[in-house]
Design a protein around this motif. Structure first.
Motif, PDB file in Angstrom:
ATOM      1  N   LEU A 149      57.610  30.285   8.073  1.00 46.47           N
ATOM      2  CA  LEU A 149      58.226  31.389   7.340  1.00 46.47           C
ATOM      3  C   LEU A 149      57.741  32.760   7.798  1.00 46.47           C
ATOM      4  O   LEU A 149      58.441  33.753   7.625  1.00 46.47           O
ATOM      5  CB  LEU A 149      57.987  31.226   5.841  1.00 46.47           C
ATOM      6  N   THR A 150      56.548  32.829   8.361  1.00 39.76           N
ATOM      7  CA  THR A 150      56.025  34.118   8.813  1.00 39.76           C
ATOM      8  C   THR A 150      56.311  34.392  10.282  1.00 39.76           C
ATOM      9  O   THR A 150      55.941  35.448  10.785  1.00 39.76           O
ATOM     10  CB  THR A 150      54.509  34.212   8.565  1.00 39.76           C
ATOM     11  N   GLY A 151      56.939  33.456  10.963  1.00 40.61           N
ATOM     12  CA  GLY A 151      57.356  33.698  12.340  1.00 40.61           C
ATOM     13  C   GLY A 151      56.274  33.476  13.384  1.00 40.61           C
ATOM     14  O   GLY A 151      56.390  33.980  14.492  1.00 40.61           O
ATOM     15  N   HIS A 152      55.269  32.729  13.076  1.00 37.74           N
ATOM     16  CA  HIS A 152      54.243  32.381  14.060  1.00 37.74           C
ATOM     17  C   HIS A 152      54.664  31.072  14.727  1.00 37.74           C
ATOM     18  O   HIS A 152      54.179  29.987  14.409  1.00 37.74           O
ATOM     19  CB  HIS A 152      52.872  32.246  13.385  1.00 37.74           C
ATOM     20  N   TRP A 153      55.594  31.196  15.656  1.00 37.12           N
ATOM     21  CA  TRP A 153      56.305  30.044  16.204  1.00 37.12           C
ATOM     22  C   TRP A 153      55.387  29.125  17.014  1.00 37.12           C
ATOM     23  O   TRP A 153      55.486  27.909  16.905  1.00 37.12           O
ATOM     24  CB  TRP A 153      57.472  30.499  17.073  1.00 37.12           C
ATOM     25  N   ILE A 154      54.523  29.680  17.815  1.00 37.21           N
ATOM     26  CA  ILE A 154      53.673  28.844  18.662  1.00 37.21           C
ATOM     27  C   ILE A 154      52.698  28.043  17.800  1.00 37.21           C
ATOM     28  O   ILE A 154      52.526  26.838  18.006  1.00 37.21           O
ATOM     29  CB  ILE A 154      52.937  29.694  19.712  1.00 37.21           C
ATOM     30  N   LEU A 155      52.103  28.686  16.826  1.00 45.27           N
ATOM     31  CA  LEU A 155      51.199  27.969  15.923  1.00 45.27           C
ATOM     32  C   LEU A 155      51.962  26.930  15.101  1.00 45.27           C
ATOM     33  O   LEU A 155      51.454  25.835  14.843  1.00 45.27           O
ATOM     34  CB  LEU A 155      50.477  28.940  15.002  1.00 45.27           C
ATOM     35  N   PHE A 156      53.184  27.276  14.722  1.00 46.58           N
ATOM     36  CA  PHE A 156      54.011  26.314  13.993  1.00 46.58           C
ATOM     37  C   PHE A 156      54.317  25.100  14.863  1.00 46.58           C
ATOM     38  O   PHE A 156      54.219  23.960  14.401  1.00 46.58           O
ATOM     39  CB  PHE A 156      55.313  26.977  13.535  1.00 46.58           C
ATOM     40  N   LEU A 157      54.654  25.339  16.127  1.00 49.30           N
ATOM     41  CA  LEU A 157      54.947  24.221  17.024  1.00 49.30           C
ATOM     42  C   LEU A 157      53.704  23.370  17.302  1.00 49.30           C
ATOM     43  O   LEU A 157      53.818  22.172  17.575  1.00 49.30           O
ATOM     44  CB  LEU A 157      55.541  24.736  18.334  1.00 49.30           C
TER      45      LEU A 157
END
Length: 156
Positions: A66-74
């Protein structure tokens, strides 16, 4: 700026909780291995913390998404999916009758989880202190670029 600070503090707290849960489970499994804990007590203590671990991991992944931290999310999604698969197949709890047969595999899985959570903890600590480093670095640069401090004037 303040929301970003709150986000990283929340991520650190969640990750610290995940580290504590996995470390506690490893401690119980090790105590069980050396016969310092009864199998019923050990499995009850570990099973008590499995669902909170799954929920905290899901909340962490959702926060990163939801906060847009895509690499950490992946990076967080595979462990979250693994937890979801274990829960759907109903293999997430440790059975008392099979605890000694699966002891080594459970310890290895939890050690891998501990390593993943330590990597995330390191990243979160770095991202938490990164803005402070920029401010300190800018202050040092401003000190050296000021006209009051002139190295040449001290030699002549």
């Amino acid at each position: 700026m303040i929301l970003n600070l709150i986000f990283w503090i929340l991520c650190l707290l969640i990750n610290f909780g995940l580290l504590a849960i996995v470390f506690y489970a490893l401690l119980c499994l090790t105590d069980l291995e050396v016969d310092q804990m009864d199998p019923f007590v050990a499995t009850a203590n570990i099973n008590r913390w499995i669902l909170p671990e799954f929920v905290l991991q899901a909340v962490l992944s959702l926060l990163l998404l939801l906060t847009g931290h895509w690499i950490l999310f992946l990076l967080a999604v595979p462990l979250t999916c693994y937890h979801a698969v274990l829960f759907i197949r109903r293999q997430h709890l440790i059975d008392v009758t099979e605890v000694f047969r699966n002891l080594n595999t459970d310890k290895k899985r939890r050690m891998i989880k501990l390593g993943v959570y330590m990597i995330f903890f390191t990243i979160f600590i770095f991202r938490f202190f990164l803005p402070f480093g920029y401010r300190i670095g800018a202050g040092i640069l401003a000190l050296f670029n000021s006209e009051e401090l002139d190295i040449r004037s001290s030699f002549f």
